[in-house]
Design an enzyme around this catalytic site. Structure first.
Site, mmCIF file in Angstrom:
data_model
loop_
_atom_site.group_PDB
_atom_site.id
_atom_site.type_symbol
_atom_site.label_atom_id
_atom_site.label_comp_id
_atom_site.label_asym_id
_atom_site.label_seq_id
_atom_site.Cartn_x
_atom_site.Cartn_y
_atom_site.Cartn_z
ATOM 1 N N LYS A 163 41.867 20.998 39.739
ATOM 2 C CA LYS A 163 41.618 22.269 40.420
ATOM 3 C C LYS A 163 42.485 22.426 41.683
ATOM 4 C CE LYS A 163 38.572 23.869 37.526
ATOM 5 N NZ LYS A 163 38.729 23.004 36.352
HETATM 6 C C1 LIG Z 1 35.894 28.159 33.997
HETATM 7 C C2 LIG Z 1 35.286 26.815 34.286
HETATM 8 N N1 LIG Z 1 33.977 26.742 34.560
HETATM 9 C C3 LIG Z 1 33.377 25.575 34.837
HETATM 10 C C4 LIG Z 1 34.080 24.388 34.832
HETATM 11 C C5 LIG Z 1 33.350 23.111 35.091
HETATM 12 O O1 LIG Z 1 33.786 22.483 36.260
HETATM 13 P P1 LIG Z 1 33.392 20.972 36.548
HETATM 14 O O2 LIG Z 1 34.314 20.108 35.787
HETATM 15 O O3 LIG Z 1 33.560 20.829 38.042
HETATM 16 O O4 LIG Z 1 31.974 20.790 36.153
HETATM 17 C C6 LIG Z 1 35.436 24.404 34.553
HETATM 18 C C7 LIG Z 1 36.174 23.135 34.544
HETATM 19 O O5 LIG Z 1 37.243 22.949 34.151
HETATM 20 C C8 LIG Z 1 36.064 25.653 34.260
HETATM 21 O O6 LIG Z 1 37.364 25.711 33.960
#
Ligand SMILES: Cc1ncc(COP(=O)(O)O)c(C=O)c1O
Length: 402
Positions: free
Chosen positions: A200
């Protein structure tokens, strides 16, 4: 006969565009970040503590939200947001099929029903008109996604939410630092969820946060993210001294800990610098690729600051003799890492088998799902590396041009 070695794809025995592999993503971690983590390691306090709390204050201030809860992932933030508004069996939650697994999975974790609606084919964000049509008496919440770092149509989505008494939980996993009509993402929707996963725009390896103006939600999420034990339980071994805690609900183990807090706090200070580099690299990729009629590019809407988390291109397979996966493999063979964001969630086996979603239900999402490839874009990429990406893509497209 003159054979141009360079135009033969590496996938077909030619020389790769790059001698070494360019990863799809690499984080930018500098000496400040290392120092912040090392100081934490040496501080004697590793779990949730002063660094995590400082990060919560900083992110609330940065986004303009009244409250911030730091968690161990965006998935946790989305899950707890649904819990805080009481989403449960029999409820429906509307979201976009062009998203990561967890946006939909958390709805299932609450024993609610995921309802997908199609995306705007130009932005790949949820289509507000389709959204309005999907609301039923059972709808409890909407989870729009800020796809690739561009805020969704927040005015329209919020208006639908207000009209029907629904909570809008913005999935801003891609969109830290983004703005909508002059407001930072994090201060617009009812709740906003961020990710600090390794790829990210700022990272703590794994990590997430939720912002909201509602004190009651923030408190519930804080409690539910740490086992459902009473408020400020993280202080139980601090100098304040041990106090009894109570289990007030069967919560989860979702807390961010201080090694993460220290890293992401340090990263937050660099977000604007990272963004400037993303803008420059995005312009460089655009300059190198936009003239190719075999590619299409998501549109940008006015009044938004897009933070270019991803650089997705749409491979117009109508104009090519190969499908997306062949193009994808050929680009990788040129030593360029790629990603796919995303194959539509409703077409994955769990969702077709459990909820009966089928191909044909969301044509814009499916068109994109079959054709998208994300190219590398991250601040530590050099201009020369961006040029390699362009060269590899042009080489592959030239080979499969109709
Ligand atoms: C659009 C979206 N939502 C949620 C997430 C989930 O994030 P995390 O890995 O921090 O749980 C991601 C992760 O890549 C994502 O791309």
């Amino acid at each position: 006969m003159k054979i141009d070695i360079d135009s033969t794809l590496a996938a077909e025995g030619g020389t790769a565009t790059r001698a070494t592999f360019l990863p799809f993503h690499q984080p930018t971690i500098d000496a400040d970040d290392e120092r912040a983590v090392l100081e934490t390691l040496r501080s004697g306090w590793l779990t949730t503590g002063p660094r995590t709390k400082a990060f919560e204050r900083e992110l609330a201030a940065y986004t303009g939200a009244a409250h911030c809860v730091a968690l161990n992932s965006c998935t946790a933030a989305l899950h707890l947001a649904l819990e805080a508004v009481g989403v449960g069996p029999g409820d429906e939650v509307i979201t976009s099929p062009i998203t990561f697994a967890s946006t939909a999975n958390v709805i299932v974790h609450r024993n609610a029903r995921p309802v997908f609606v199609d995306v705007d084919p130009e932005t790949l964000n949820i289509d507000p008109q389709a959204l309005a049509h999907a609301v039923t008496p059972r709808t409890k919440a909407i989870i729009p996604v800020d796809f690739a770092g561009q805020p969704c149509d927040l005015d329209e989505v919020m208006a639908i939410g207000r009209q029907h008494g629904l909570t809008v939980i913005e999935d801003a996993a891609h969109a830290i630092g983004a703005e909508y009509k002059g407001r930072r993402v994090g201060s617009v929707a009812d709740m906003t969820c961020f990710s600090f996963y390794a790829t990210k725009n700022i990272t703590s390896g794994e990590g997430g946060a939720l912002t909201t103006d509602r004190a009651d939600w923030a408190e519930r999420i804080q409690v539910m993210g740490l086992h459902g034990i009473s408020r400020d339980a993280w202080k139980r071994y601090s100098a304040e001294g041990y106090k009894h805690w109570d289990i007030v609900a069967a919560g989860y183990k979702y807390n961010m800990f201080d090694l993460q807090g220290a890293l992401v706090l340090s990263q937050l200070g660099k977000l604007d610098t990272f963004h400037a580099r993303r803008v420059a690299l995005k312009a460089r990729l655009d300059a190198g690729l936009r003239d190719l009629p075999e590619l299409a590019f998501p549109a940008e809407r006015p009044g938004r600051k897009h933070v270019y988390h991803l650089y997705p291109v749409i491979v117009r397979t109508e104009a090519l003799t190969a499908d997306r996966d062949t193009i994808m493999a050929a680009i990788q063979a040129e030593n360029i890492g790629i990603g796919i964001h995303f194959r539509a969630v409703h077409l994955h086996p769990f969702y077709t088998e459990t909820f009966g979603f089928t191909r044909g239900m969301f044509p814009h999402a499916e068109y994109y799902s079959d054709r998208t490839i994300s190219l590398p874009l991250y601040p530590r990429m050099t201009d020369a590396e961006a040029d390699d990406v362009v060269a590899a893509v042009r080489k592959v497209i030239a080979r499969y041009r109709r």
